[in-house]
Design an enzyme around this catalytic site. Sequence first.
Site, PDB file in Angstrom:
ATOM      1  N   GLY A   1       0.863  -1.178  -0.112  1.00 30.95           N
ATOM      2  CA  GLY A   1      -0.005  -0.048  -0.049  1.00 30.95           C
ATOM      3  C   GLY A   1       0.810   1.290   0.027  1.00 30.95           C
ATOM      4  N   GLY A   2       2.186   1.236  -0.580  1.00 35.26           N
ATOM      5  CA  GLY A   2       2.892   2.174  -0.865  1.00 35.26           C
ATOM      6  C   GLY A   2       3.344   2.890   0.582  1.00 35.26           C
TER       7      GLY A   2
ATOM      8  N   SER B   1       4.825  -5.517  -2.826  1.00 35.81           N
ATOM      9  CA  SER B   1       4.796  -4.007  -2.942  1.00 35.81           C
ATOM     10  C   SER B   1       5.479  -3.426  -1.726  1.00 35.81           C
ATOM     11  CB  SER B   1       3.346  -3.290  -3.266  1.00 35.81           C
ATOM     12  OG  SER B   1       3.492  -2.166  -3.801  1.00 35.81           O
TER      13      SER B   1
END
Length: 521
Positions: free
Chosen positions: A114-115, A202
Amino acid sequence: MLLVTLLLGACSRAPVHTDVRQGRLEGYLDDRVEYYLGVPYASAPVGGLRWRPPVPAVAWAGTREVKDIPRPCVQFSPVGGGLMGKEDCLYLNIWTPAQKPEAPMPVMVWIHGGGFIVGQNSYFPDEGARLAERQNVVVVAPNYRLGIFGFLAHESLTAEDPSHPSSGNYGIMDQTEAMRWVRDNIAAFGGDPDNVTLFGQSAGGISVCAQLASPPARGLFQQAIIQSGPCVNPMASLEAVNDIGDVVVSELGCQDAADTLSCLRDKDTESVANTSPPDPTMGFAEGYTQWWPVKEPQVLPRQFMDAFSSGDFNQVPVINGTTRDEGTLLIWLSHNFRFKPLKPDQYEARLIRLTGSEDVAARVAAQYPLEKYDSPFDALSEAFSDGYFNCLSMRQAKALSAHVPVWNYQFDYDQAAFYVPWADLGAYHAAEIQYVMGKPWSFFRSDFKPQERPLADSMMNYWGQFARSGNPNAPGEDSWPPYDQRDLTLLFNLENRVASGVHQQDCLFWSDLPYLRPPYP
């Protein structure tokens, strides 16, 4: 009828109990898996604990029910942009098979993506249940602080504690604290504290890189899986991000306070979150990468690639890989999802945003010319996928493989389920997670199509076998060769095959570009 089914399902959930160091927990048993949802692994990072290293969870009296997914850490929803979550968020979820073998089971700790600005440990109660049950492993998923609460750095914070002369990276420290909790308590759930696999996608994949490079994490895990975690881009220095901290102090009106930190910690959650929020367009906005891991002396004293190239990291076996079409989801979220499809005259501006250079952007545009593609979306997606995921992932595989066993993969299946079924995203960023966890991302079906089941089984088996032994291949097999000078990659699709030199020509182009830069302005 659906309501009756749900009620009957809820009634069939038998309570189960486990004792941990802090006290007794009551979870529930459902379909051969025990669920413990919302277990505190650290004290609430609020008040005087805001922007401090995590403090272990305190003991409680009696039995604590842990049957519901905890609220996420504070964030702005990517769907609508509203503020959600809370600061008291340091909880983890545990799924463990009800039938415990005689020997302790491998443990798999999942770090969500989720960055570093959005996401949570689980969106559904059964998120880790199928992997746990089918692979006979204990699955653990912690929340960790995000955004300004997880990564703010400032000179006052750095000077506050002589035993920790640094600031930022609170979210990374939370992950490490969760692994300490696992070390101290997971045996109560049938898990082996000496056989822990850390895996994430991610920002979760970058977090795995962070734990590999972080001295405080040494010895807390024995295997690592980096899924779509491009860890080549350099982190900004503590000195550089102090400037962002100065802006936060000023915007919160604390620059003239007698006690800057007391002033900051007295501010309510909403005021702090709205001080410097990330832009909700995710892929292409100035604020997206403002909150990120920081190179500082305590937690992350070396750039990831410096650590990997030198061998000065927590050396464990690694699975590393990407999806083929990493860029499609991020560009879709930035444009199509917001009913603003990418236009041809925006293409060069987006490349400049990616590379930080008009000259480099022009070279990328020549390598990925619009006339070669059906749409600007397709052109930018391929450039983004190659330059910022696939080629960076290959570079870190090469660096790591000089010191530890590495198995490289690319998820290649371009018909993976997606919650918005009309979006044609190919083998998109995060598509592989559903096959690793064993549950399709669809509101319309609970299992994979018959032709997809072997793909899901193979990924779950490889991940589970890696957690058991540090090698994804079953004993006596070598269907997934280790990464070495042969440059071999396992392509996950309906057939699964090993290929050599994947993206080799694309990566030769990108390797000549000076496009890497710290993710901060």
